[in-house]
Motif scaffolding. Structure first.
Motif, mmCIF file in Angstrom:
data_model
loop_
_atom_site.group_PDB
_atom_site.id
_atom_site.type_symbol
_atom_site.label_atom_id
_atom_site.label_comp_id
_atom_site.label_asym_id
_atom_site.label_seq_id
_atom_site.Cartn_x
_atom_site.Cartn_y
_atom_site.Cartn_z
ATOM 1 N N ARG A 180 13.273 -19.545 -11.702
ATOM 2 C CA ARG A 180 13.254 -19.775 -10.271
ATOM 3 C C ARG A 180 13.201 -18.455 -9.511
ATOM 4 N NH1 ARG A 180 12.831 -24.402 -6.984
ATOM 5 N NH2 ARG A 180 12.733 -26.077 -8.519
ATOM 6 N N THR A 181 13.979 -17.532 -9.984
ATOM 7 C CA THR A 181 14.034 -16.254 -9.291
ATOM 8 C C THR A 181 12.782 -15.419 -9.533
ATOM 9 O OG1 THR A 181 15.107 -15.153 -11.148
ATOM 10 C CG2 THR A 181 16.542 -16.156 -9.519
ATOM 11 N N SER A 182 12.142 -15.684 -10.647
ATOM 12 C CA SER A 182 11.002 -14.838 -10.988
ATOM 13 C C SER A 182 9.862 -14.969 -9.986
ATOM 14 C CB SER A 182 10.518 -15.140 -12.401
ATOM 15 O OG SER A 182 9.701 -16.271 -12.408
ATOM 16 N N ARG A 183 9.827 -16.115 -9.309
ATOM 17 C CA ARG A 183 8.779 -16.258 -8.304
ATOM 18 C C ARG A 183 9.051 -15.314 -7.130
ATOM 19 N NH1 ARG A 183 7.299 -21.916 -5.731
ATOM 20 N NH2 ARG A 183 8.618 -22.629 -7.442
ATOM 21 N N LEU A 184 10.330 -15.215 -6.802
ATOM 22 C CA LEU A 184 10.730 -14.291 -5.742
ATOM 23 C C LEU A 184 10.348 -12.856 -6.107
ATOM 24 C CD1 LEU A 184 12.400 -13.346 -3.254
ATOM 25 C CD2 LEU A 184 14.407 -13.409 -4.740
ATOM 26 N N TRP A 185 10.705 -12.468 -7.320
ATOM 27 C CA TRP A 185 10.421 -11.091 -7.741
ATOM 28 C C TRP A 185 8.925 -10.833 -7.812
ATOM 29 C CZ3 TRP A 185 14.440 -9.433 -6.115
ATOM 30 C CH2 TRP A 185 15.709 -9.816 -6.524
ATOM 31 N N GLY A 186 8.200 -11.852 -8.179
ATOM 32 C CA GLY A 186 6.746 -11.700 -8.208
ATOM 33 C C GLY A 186 6.212 -11.379 -6.827
ATOM 34 N N LYS A 187 6.747 -12.059 -5.848
ATOM 35 C CA LYS A 187 6.322 -11.829 -4.469
ATOM 36 C C LYS A 187 6.627 -10.396 -4.043
ATOM 37 C CE LYS A 187 7.761 -14.541 -0.974
ATOM 38 N NZ LYS A 187 8.468 -15.716 -0.387
ATOM 39 N N VAL A 188 7.832 -9.950 -4.405
ATOM 40 C CA VAL A 188 8.244 -8.593 -4.056
ATOM 41 C C VAL A 188 7.314 -7.569 -4.694
ATOM 42 C CG1 VAL A 188 10.041 -6.862 -4.385
ATOM 43 C CG2 VAL A 188 10.661 -9.176 -3.725
ATOM 44 N N LYS A 189 7.072 -7.774 -5.972
ATOM 45 C CA LYS A 189 6.226 -6.821 -6.685
ATOM 46 C C LYS A 189 4.819 -6.761 -6.093
ATOM 47 C CE LYS A 189 4.947 -5.285 -11.293
ATOM 48 N NZ LYS A 189 4.522 -4.073 -10.619
ATOM 49 N N ASP A 190 4.284 -7.914 -5.772
ATOM 50 C CA ASP A 190 2.950 -7.951 -5.186
ATOM 51 C C ASP A 190 2.886 -7.142 -3.902
ATOM 52 O OD1 ASP A 190 1.971 -9.452 -7.204
ATOM 53 O OD2 ASP A 190 2.050 -11.369 -6.137
ATOM 54 N N SER A 191 3.917 -7.285 -3.095
ATOM 55 C CA SER A 191 3.861 -6.604 -1.806
ATOM 56 C C SER A 191 3.968 -5.089 -1.979
ATOM 57 C CB SER A 191 4.950 -7.135 -0.876
ATOM 58 O OG SER A 191 6.095 -6.344 -0.921
ATOM 59 N N ILE A 192 4.721 -4.665 -2.982
ATOM 60 C CA ILE A 192 4.807 -3.237 -3.261
ATOM 61 C C ILE A 192 3.450 -2.729 -3.746
ATOM 62 C CG2 ILE A 192 5.810 -1.486 -4.772
ATOM 63 C CD1 ILE A 192 8.329 -3.180 -4.881
ATOM 64 N N ASP A 193 2.894 -3.451 -4.691
ATOM 65 C CA ASP A 193 1.612 -3.044 -5.250
ATOM 66 C C ASP A 193 0.546 -2.903 -4.173
ATOM 67 O OD1 ASP A 193 2.589 -2.836 -7.771
ATOM 68 O OD2 ASP A 193 1.923 -4.811 -8.439
ATOM 69 N N THR A 194 0.555 -3.842 -3.254
ATOM 70 C CA THR A 194 -0.440 -3.804 -2.187
ATOM 71 C C THR A 194 -0.365 -2.500 -1.402
ATOM 72 O OG1 THR A 194 -0.346 -6.199 -1.946
ATOM 73 C CG2 THR A 194 -1.261 -4.947 -0.095
ATOM 74 N N ILE A 195 0.862 -2.103 -1.095
ATOM 75 C CA ILE A 195 1.036 -0.862 -0.344
ATOM 76 C C ILE A 195 0.604 0.351 -1.168
ATOM 77 C CG2 ILE A 195 2.725 0.676 0.737
ATOM 78 C CD1 ILE A 195 4.346 -1.780 1.488
ATOM 79 N N LEU A 196 1.047 0.394 -2.398
ATOM 80 C CA LEU A 196 0.718 1.545 -3.239
ATOM 81 C C LEU A 196 -0.780 1.664 -3.519
ATOM 82 C CD1 LEU A 196 3.636 1.652 -5.841
ATOM 83 C CD2 LEU A 196 3.489 2.617 -3.552
ATOM 84 N N GLU A 197 -1.420 0.517 -3.648
ATOM 85 C CA GLU A 197 -2.865 0.537 -3.905
ATOM 86 C C GLU A 197 -3.645 1.012 -2.693
ATOM 87 O OE1 GLU A 197 -4.396 0.060 -6.683
ATOM 88 O OE2 GLU A 197 -3.084 -1.158 -7.956
ATOM 89 N N SER A 198 -3.086 0.750 -1.536
ATOM 90 C CA SER A 198 -3.851 1.071 -0.326
ATOM 91 C C SER A 198 -3.477 2.409 0.288
ATOM 92 C CB SER A 198 -3.671 -0.045 0.707
ATOM 93 O OG SER A 198 -2.337 -0.050 1.159
ATOM 94 N N THR A 199 -2.610 3.143 -0.381
ATOM 95 C CA THR A 199 -2.262 4.472 0.117
ATOM 96 C C THR A 199 -2.870 5.528 -0.799
ATOM 97 O OG1 THR A 199 -0.130 3.600 0.862
ATOM 98 C CG2 THR A 199 -0.380 5.996 0.810
ATOM 99 N N THR A 200 -3.559 6.468 -0.200
ATOM 100 C CA THR A 200 -4.182 7.508 -1.022
ATOM 101 C C THR A 200 -3.421 8.823 -0.893
ATOM 102 O OG1 THR A 200 -5.695 8.061 0.758
ATOM 103 C CG2 THR A 200 -6.467 6.479 -0.875
ATOM 104 N N LEU A 201 -3.695 9.700 -1.813
ATOM 105 C CA LEU A 201 -2.977 10.972 -1.881
ATOM 106 C C LEU A 201 -3.057 11.796 -0.605
ATOM 107 C CD1 LEU A 201 -3.242 12.828 -5.295
ATOM 108 C CD2 LEU A 201 -1.268 11.874 -4.117
ATOM 109 N N ASP A 202 -4.203 11.767 0.044
ATOM 110 C CA ASP A 202 -4.331 12.613 1.239
ATOM 111 C C ASP A 202 -3.425 12.129 2.366
ATOM 112 O OD1 ASP A 202 -5.869 10.321 1.580
ATOM 113 O OD2 ASP A 202 -7.140 11.287 3.060
#
Lengths: 159, 159
Positions: free
Chosen positions: A105-127
């Motif tokens: 049950r909780t894993s769905r919550l954590w999945g959501k959290v992880k996705d949102s982190i990934d989205t930010i990290l993927e869309s931020t570049t080094l510069d």
DNA sequence: CATAATCTTGACTGTAAAAATAGGGTATGA
DNA sequence: TCATACCCTATTTTTACAGTCAAGATTATG
């Protein structure tokens, strides 16, 4: 829960490399001095970054490290991945099977959290995490050319 | 980077408590048996949850733990906070001052990440990670104890 | 009142991962 | 050929975590 020093140092080192090396290789010892991070430790990080195709090395005297691509084309997610940081919240995000119910049950919550982190990290570049927005990226040709040595070593000094 | 077992176990325990105790106190030993977590360890978690005003204890025979409010009114963020889990990415998210520049550049990124996590945790309530969606919340009156001071530790002095 | 059940607290310990160090090897420009 | 700087791997140090234990306090119940 905290990011490992590998990741924090690694990102700082890359940020330093971007803003300091204007096309020229930057040495580990320079970064070490400026960022106050042990040189030996930094070398371990750069080994990972090199294997992850984030940086490229130039050996020998006047050598150092360069980005493999312009900073604007390298995402933070890539760097984090290269450094081996795994961001895990729940227990069964890595494995397929899940034994008990409340757990899942909780894993769905954590999945959501992880996705949102990934989205930010993927869309931020080094510069975007670099001061001047400069890039120490340099094409293969330029690096082999001796003309580069006429250096601007200069201008920006952060103590 | 991983959530501590304190948080993972704590959430599992609460999930168990929600689905098992239909208004009645649930004992630590029951949860321990069902979730296969050491009772002594669970007691530490519940001590934190009580201090954080997530659960309330009923002492003596037939005692146990209850939620202080309906599960739908308790956010995961609250629980995580009560359990003492601090989610930190950058170095200077806790302190105001920041010594060097590249460091600070990245802190904006980490701030964004943290905000997005917080948003999710704040908007998820306990009943959403519970099987039946039941609540073991119980109103003050329903419990027969005359002296149920939830969380007041005064009156204890040994010289 | 006596007893049993349960909560409460704090100190204690072993372990494993993370952090950092050390040292010798290889390439290269001057 | 020398100084520089990357390259690799082993080892040590440190720290945070997971979990246990024991003694004590509180309350329900017979």
């Amino acid at each position: 829960m905290k990011l490992s020093t590998v990741t924090r140092y690694g990102l700082r080192a890359l940020s330093d490399l971007c803003s300091q090396g204007h096309g020229k290789p930057v040495t580990v010892s320079d970064i070490s001095r400026r960022q106050d991070i042990s040189a030996s430790y930094l070398e371990q990080l750069f080994a990972k970054l090199r294997r992850g195709n984030i940086v490229r090395s130039v050996r020998g005297a006047r050598g150092g490290y360069l980005l493999t691509r312009p900073a604007s084309e390298i995402t933070v997610a890539e760097v984090v991945r290269a450094l081996g940081e795994s961001i895990v919240f729940g227990d069964c995000q890595t494995e397929a099977g899940c034994s008990n119910l409340p757990h899942c049950r909780t894993s769905r919550l954590w999945g959501k959290v992880k996705d949102s982190i990934d989205t930010i990290l993927e869309s931020t570049t080094l510069d975007e995490i670099t001061e001047g927005g400069e890039t120490s990226f340099i094409s293969e040709d330029e690096v082999l050319s001796p003309k580069l040595s006429g250096g601007i070593d200069n201008a920006k000094r952060v103590s």
